[in-house]
Design a protein around this motif. Structure first.
Motif, PDB file in Angstrom:
ATOM      1  N   LYS A  20       0.715  -1.243   0.043  1.00  0.00           N
ATOM      2  CA  LYS A  20      -0.094   0.129   0.060  1.00  0.00           C
ATOM      3  C   LYS A  20       0.818   1.165  -0.136  1.00  0.00           C
ATOM      4  CE  LYS A  20      -3.895  -1.708   2.485  1.00  0.00           C
ATOM      5  NZ  LYS A  20      -4.607  -1.589   3.635  1.00  0.00           N
ATOM      6  N   ASN A 144      -7.309   8.371  13.099  1.00  0.00           N
ATOM      7  CA  ASN A 144      -6.576   6.842  12.867  1.00  0.00           C
ATOM      8  C   ASN A 144      -5.666   6.859  14.176  1.00  0.00           C
ATOM      9  OD1 ASN A 144      -6.263   4.347  11.978  1.00  0.00           O
ATOM     10  ND2 ASN A 144      -4.410   5.070  11.049  1.00  0.00           N
ATOM     11  N   GLU A 147      -1.940   8.973  14.142  1.00  0.00           N
ATOM     12  CA  GLU A 147      -0.881   8.464  13.359  1.00  0.00           C
ATOM     13  C   GLU A 147       0.084   9.479  12.966  1.00  0.00           C
ATOM     14  OE1 GLU A 147      -2.194   6.363   9.825  1.00  0.00           O
ATOM     15  OE2 GLU A 147      -0.175   5.807   9.471  1.00  0.00           O
ATOM     16  N   VAL A 156      -0.863  12.049   4.125  1.00  0.00           N
ATOM     17  CA  VAL A 156      -1.173  10.663   4.040  1.00  0.00           C
ATOM     18  C   VAL A 156      -1.026   9.967   2.739  1.00  0.00           C
ATOM     19  CG1 VAL A 156      -3.300  10.594   5.852  1.00  0.00           C
ATOM     20  CG2 VAL A 156      -3.700  11.378   3.525  1.00  0.00           C
ATOM     21  N   HIS A 158       0.843   7.701   2.280  1.00  0.00           N
ATOM     22  CA  HIS A 158       1.102   6.194   2.530  1.00  0.00           C
ATOM     23  C   HIS A 158      -0.325   5.518   2.536  1.00  0.00           C
ATOM     24  CE1 HIS A 158       0.559   8.135   6.376  1.00  0.00           C
ATOM     25  NE2 HIS A 158      -0.044   7.078   6.999  1.00  0.00           N
ATOM     26  N   LYS A 159      -1.261   6.142   2.636  1.00  0.00           N
ATOM     27  CA  LYS A 159      -2.712   5.524   2.505  1.00  0.00           C
ATOM     28  C   LYS A 159      -3.287   5.593   1.308  1.00  0.00           C
ATOM     29  CE  LYS A 159      -4.078   6.182   7.316  1.00  0.00           C
ATOM     30  NZ  LYS A 159      -3.285   4.804   7.635  1.00  0.00           N
ATOM     31  N   THR A 160      -4.132   4.362   1.039  1.00  0.00           N
ATOM     32  CA  THR A 160      -4.776   4.368  -0.256  1.00  0.00           C
ATOM     33  C   THR A 160      -6.346   4.827   0.132  1.00  0.00           C
ATOM     34  OG1 THR A 160      -5.701   2.315   0.182  1.00  0.00           O
ATOM     35  CG2 THR A 160      -3.582   2.225  -1.031  1.00  0.00           C
ATOM     36  N   ASP A 163      -8.014   2.483   2.302  1.00  0.00           N
ATOM     37  CA  ASP A 163      -7.686   2.789   3.698  1.00  0.00           C
ATOM     38  C   ASP A 163      -8.655   3.727   4.354  1.00  0.00           C
ATOM     39  OD1 ASP A 163      -5.461   0.735   3.653  1.00  0.00           O
ATOM     40  OD2 ASP A 163      -4.090   2.521   3.168  1.00  0.00           O
ATOM     41  N   VAL A 164      -8.828   4.674   3.466  1.00  0.00           N
ATOM     42  CA  VAL A 164      -9.384   6.219   4.096  1.00  0.00           C
ATOM     43  C   VAL A 164     -10.869   5.543   4.092  1.00  0.00           C
ATOM     44  CG1 VAL A 164     -10.077   8.268   3.547  1.00  0.00           C
ATOM     45  CG2 VAL A 164      -7.885   7.697   3.061  1.00  0.00           C
TER      46      VAL A 164
END
Lengths: 468, 213, 242
Positions: A20, A144, A147, A156, A158-160, A163-164
């Motif tokens: 991810k 989250n 984080e 963010v 690093h997030k897809t 994920d969100v």
């Protein structure tokens, strides 16, 4: 923010396998990097602009004390209250005190790396004040379990979207949706009432204008404007190095900052705030506090890292860094990732607490050539490596290896003998494939790569033989 | 010693200051001169450039010949786009005939649930297609921020080439800065999720610019 | 014109053919080539590891060995960049030596830069046939401006077709001791480079720095590619040196 910079090596290696994260990082190359390149080409003489930006930042730093005093005088004359914080805890104490004196229950925050640096949210929570991050990315991180961000501009990355989607579904109790536009609307609708009811807005400042005593922030979402327009108090928290002399200087830097960060010619919003609201205005904060944070900056000014204080926090260095692109921001273990972090983290938290970072770069200088204010990032990393050497902070095998090699390289006859032996030994190791699969003392290389074997005789030998 | 003095003391020592009260003449004369820095080449006509840049930033632009024609243009824009025909406007625009155009525009502070906000602007900047809004009793900041649709009225005579020209205008006309100067370049946006650009993050979803001239 | 060849420690130990190829190219351009026999290393590994004292000692040694020539040429942008871009910084507190160092720096060239911009060669003896893709090494590219030079020389070879890879200017992950200290990251970057290079379908990956080439070839072979050649630009341009 919890400091984990000494775990760089292990976390970096682990992140290489995080699919991810790799997806998000992959987007940097095709979006942020490409967008910047287009914006730079479109501008024309961007090199001259970088030179101009460097000169403005150098001018401000060369008379930093005078420009700060001038800023303070102008800001105060306009009714702002200027506070000075020596370190993180004092910065937090000041903000908490303002909140307490004014009966503040909730704080709407726009993105501020200095607030991450000083750990403001945790302190506010301990004091019974609820901070609400309003930048979409920062909001996602906050819900989250607080984080940490992994990028200074795109927190963010690093997030897809998946994920969100999961996170919003779980935390908001709404039907799951994956479309970024729908997710953005959901966050907007949840945050809007929080803006309207917040007692205090906290922002950073991209620049402080000495001429007028103004703070300047750039945002795209508009949350920065909301935080500085609706609540009855506005606190701007920023570093002392952010001062620039004039509005014209700020304008020049504004041509550099968004182009370097996201490839925009200008951000959606540029807001310049000078003093609190007038009695006859219908909006704006009744009190405007500016907290000038040192937290190590004056120390940098005195030393070899001074050029780092030119930094305008665009994130281009990390966007273009092959190491950052591979390992992501969390591996760096503190607020500032990538090349800028390789310098700022050890400078602010101590070299011994971030031993790997100055070394976590190939010295390719991709960061240096994109930096809008021409900070020679690899040169500064090298100076930190020199300091590590001087302070004995390098691991002993490295020091011993370097010392042995350095001594031998100064003895030509011995060196020639040593390389003759090495050439033969390595040729033998390579066998018929001419590839070394395991090389003693070089597992770091041969765990993932073969080592092509040498031909068996050194150039020096062959050249001598040929001359005879 | 106060933190202020400690910080300034360290800064002064880092800069190698020998005297306790350094001479401010040099910085004051630089600030007084506030020289213009590097600008991109001006190989364009400001109004055309403003329009092209604003459209590139996802604003929409139309032009009318007089201020009196503005309410009609606003009404057409709202109807065509199936948007509500009421909202807030700047007090500075209260005298326009909104009712005559079939609109319910109220010259009060914007609320969180207002859907349309009509504002003027202090001036506009051609280089980047940007509106410059100066806050004040008749020009509140929230009207361009809280509603989902922001309509801005721009006098073409107030389109200046560069941001520096806007500062010069403010100094000349007002002698200094208002509480808030907001430069607006298109609808609010974010690219935080997968770097996908999405309009309407916290501010307006759409910005419509009506040039008058 | 007396030209001293800075062999580089990697060519000496790992690929003598590269140094011989460089000599052939320089002689083809009409130079008298000499090879100072006591040379070892430019000092870059020490310099980049923070060992300034060793770097300084090796720079002084290099200065003594190479000062007397019209030009110094290295088949490496990395070593060339060390001498040209970084030696002066090492001697910033030693004005007497600094003058001499600046003289040496101004006469020091990366091989292809020298062939194109000093010798102005418009033909080379190479006879390579096939498609190649060129990896721009960081030091050569960003410290010395080596970008068009190797491509101009490759273009003079009738049998060579150049196919550009994506991210040709992105670091291969070598970075000297970085490749050992941060092996996993370095390997990943090398893998990206191999992927981009192989996607061109080229017969050979060509570059101007042996450090990068060893890294790229090492990863390429571990990936199981035993076919794609990895060649130094000097080898391609000079043809057979035996």
């Amino acid at each position: 923010m919890e400091l984990r910079s000494n775990e760089f090596k292990a976390r970096a290696a682990a992140n290489l396998g995080d699919a991810k994260l790799q997806k998000g990082l992959g987007l940097i190359k095709v979006k942020a990097v490409v967008n910047r390149a287009n914006a730079v080409a479109e501008f024309g003489d961007f090199e001259a602009l970088r030179e101009a930006g460097k000169a403005i930042r150098n001018r401000a730093l060369a008379d930093l004390d005078l420009y700060l005093e001038r800023f303070e005088r102008e800001a105060t004359a306009r009714g702002a209250v200027v506070h000075w914080a020596e370190n993180a805890s004092e910065a937090c104490r000041i903000v908490v005190a303002i909140a307490r004196e004014n009966g503040v229950k909730t704080v709407a925050k726009s993105k501020s790396m200095v607030s991450e640096e000083v750990g403001l949210n945790d302190t506010l929570i301990e004091a019974g004040v609820t901070p609400i991050e309003t930048d979409l990315g920062e909001y996602i991180l906050q819900i989250n379990d607080a984080e940490p961000p992994s990028h200074i501009v795109m927190p963010v990355i690093h997030k897809t979207a998946e994920d969100v989607a999961d996170l919003f579904h779980e935390k908001h109790g709404t039907p799951r949706k994956t479309d970024p536009a729908a997710l953005t609307r959901e966050a907007r609708e949840i945050l809007r009432p929080k803006f309207l009811s917040a007692d205090m807005g906290v922002s950073g400042a991209n620049f402080l204008v000495a001429e007028t005593g103004s703070t300047l922030i750039v945002t795209n979402e508009g949350n920065g404007r909301l935080c500085t327009t609706l609540p009855r108090l506005h606190v701007a928290l920023t570093g002392i190095e952010k001062v620039v002399p004039t509005l014209e200087d700020a304008s020049t830097l504004l041509r550099l900052l968004p182009r370097s960060a996201t490839g925009q010619a200008i951000t959606n919003y540029v807001s310049v705030h000078t003093g609190p609201k007038h009695i006859d205005e219908s909006d704006g904060p009744q009190q405007f506090h500016i907290v000038l944070v040192d937290n190590g900056r004056s120390k940098l000014l005195a030393g070899e890292m001074r050029e780092m204080l030119r930094c305008i926090r665009c994130g281009a260095c990390m966007n273009h860094c092959p190491v950052y692109q591979a390992v992501g921001g969390h591996a760096y273990g503190w607020v500032y990732p990538g090349p800028m972090g390789n310098i700022l983290t050890p400078s602010y938290v101590g070299l011994e607490n971030a031993v790997a970072l100055p070394n976590a770069a190939t010295m390719c200088n991709q960061c240096g050539v994109v930096c809008p204010v021409k900070i020679p990032l690899p040169d500064l990393m090298r100076k930190l490596r020199e300091e590590q050497m001087a302070r004995g902070l390098k691991p002993w095998p490295e020091r011993a290896g370097l010392a042995l090699w350095g001594w031998a390289a100064q003895q030509p006859a011995l060196y020639a003998l040593g390389t003759r032996i090495a050439a033969r030994f390595m040729k033998w190791l390579g066998g018929s494939e001419k590839l070394i699969h395991r090389l003693p003392l070089a597992a770091g290389w041969t765990n993932g790569r073969d080592f092509p074997a040498p031909e068996g005789r050194t150039f020096r030998e062959l050249y001598k033989a040929r001359r005879k | 010693m106060s933190s202020r003095d400690a910080i300034l003391g360290r800064v002064r020592s880092a800069l190698g200051r020998k005297v306790s009260l350094p001479d401010t003449a040099a910085i004051e004369s630089y600030i007084a001169a506030h020289p213009v820095g590097l600008q991109p080449p001006r190989d364009w006509e400001p109004e055309l450039r403003f329009r092209a840049r604003a459209e590139a930033l996802a604003s929409t632009v139309e032009k009318v010949s007089s201020l009196q024609a503005v309410p009609g243009a606003v009404a057409r824009y709202l109807v065509v786009n199936k948007l509500p025909t009421g909202g807030v406007c700047w007090p500075s625009l209260r005298k326009l005939d909104w009712i005559g155009a079939g609109l319910g525009m109220e010259d009060r502070p914007a609320r969180g649930d207002d859907l349309v906000g009509v504002t003027g602007c202090y001036c506009a900047i051609a280089e980047t297609g940007t509106l410059m809004l100066a806050s004040g009793p008749d020009t509140p900041a929230a009207a361009s921020l809280l509603p989902e649709t922001h309509i801005a009225v721009v006098d073409t005579a107030r389109i200046v080439p560069f941001m520096e020209d806007a500062w010069a205008l403010l100094r000349a006309e007002r002698g200094g800065l208002p509480r808030a100067v907001n430069f607006v370049s298109g609808p609010s946006r974010t690219a935080d999720i997968e770097q996908t650009v999405t309009m309407g993050a916290h501010g307006p979803y759409r910005v419509h610019i009506i040039l008058v001239g | 014109m007396r030209v001293a060849l800075f062999v580089t420690c990697l060519a000496d130990l790992m690929k003598p053919g590269v140094a011989f190829a460089a000599i052939r190219l320089l002689e083809h351009g009409g130079c008298t080539v000499e090879v100072p026999q006591t040379q070892t290393c430019c000092g870059q590994p020490a310099y980049n590891s923070g060992d300034r004292a060793t770097a300084l000692a090796l720079a002084k040694k290099t200065l003594a060995e190479f000062e007397g020539f019209d030009y110094v040429v290295a088949p490496s942008g990395s070593c060339g960049g060390m001498i040209r871009a970084h030696y002066p910084e090492l001697f910033r507190d030693d004005p007497a030596t600094l003058k001499r160092i600046e003289g040496l720096a101004s006469r020091t060239y990366e091989l292809t830069d020298f062939l194109v911009n000093v010798l102005k060669l418009d033909s080379v003896p190479g006879d390579f046939r096939g498609t190649v893709t060129y990896h721009d090494s960081c030091s050569g590219l960003r410290e010395l401006g080596v970008k068009a030079q190797p491509r101009a020389l490759l273009a003079t070879l009738p049998g060579v077709t150049l196919t550009e890879m994506n991210e040709a200017e992105t670091c291969c992950g070598f970075g000297g001791t970085f490749s050992l200290k941060f092996g996993e990251v370095s390997t990943q970057l090398a893998d990206n480079k191999c992927g981009n290079a192989c996607a061109t379908g080229a017969d050979a990956i060509v570059g101007g720095d042996l450090g990068c080439l060893l890294n790229i070839e090492g990863r390429l072979r571990r990936r199981g590619d035993l076919k794609t050649q990895v060649l130094h630009i000097a080898e391609v341009l000079a043809g057979r040196t035996e």
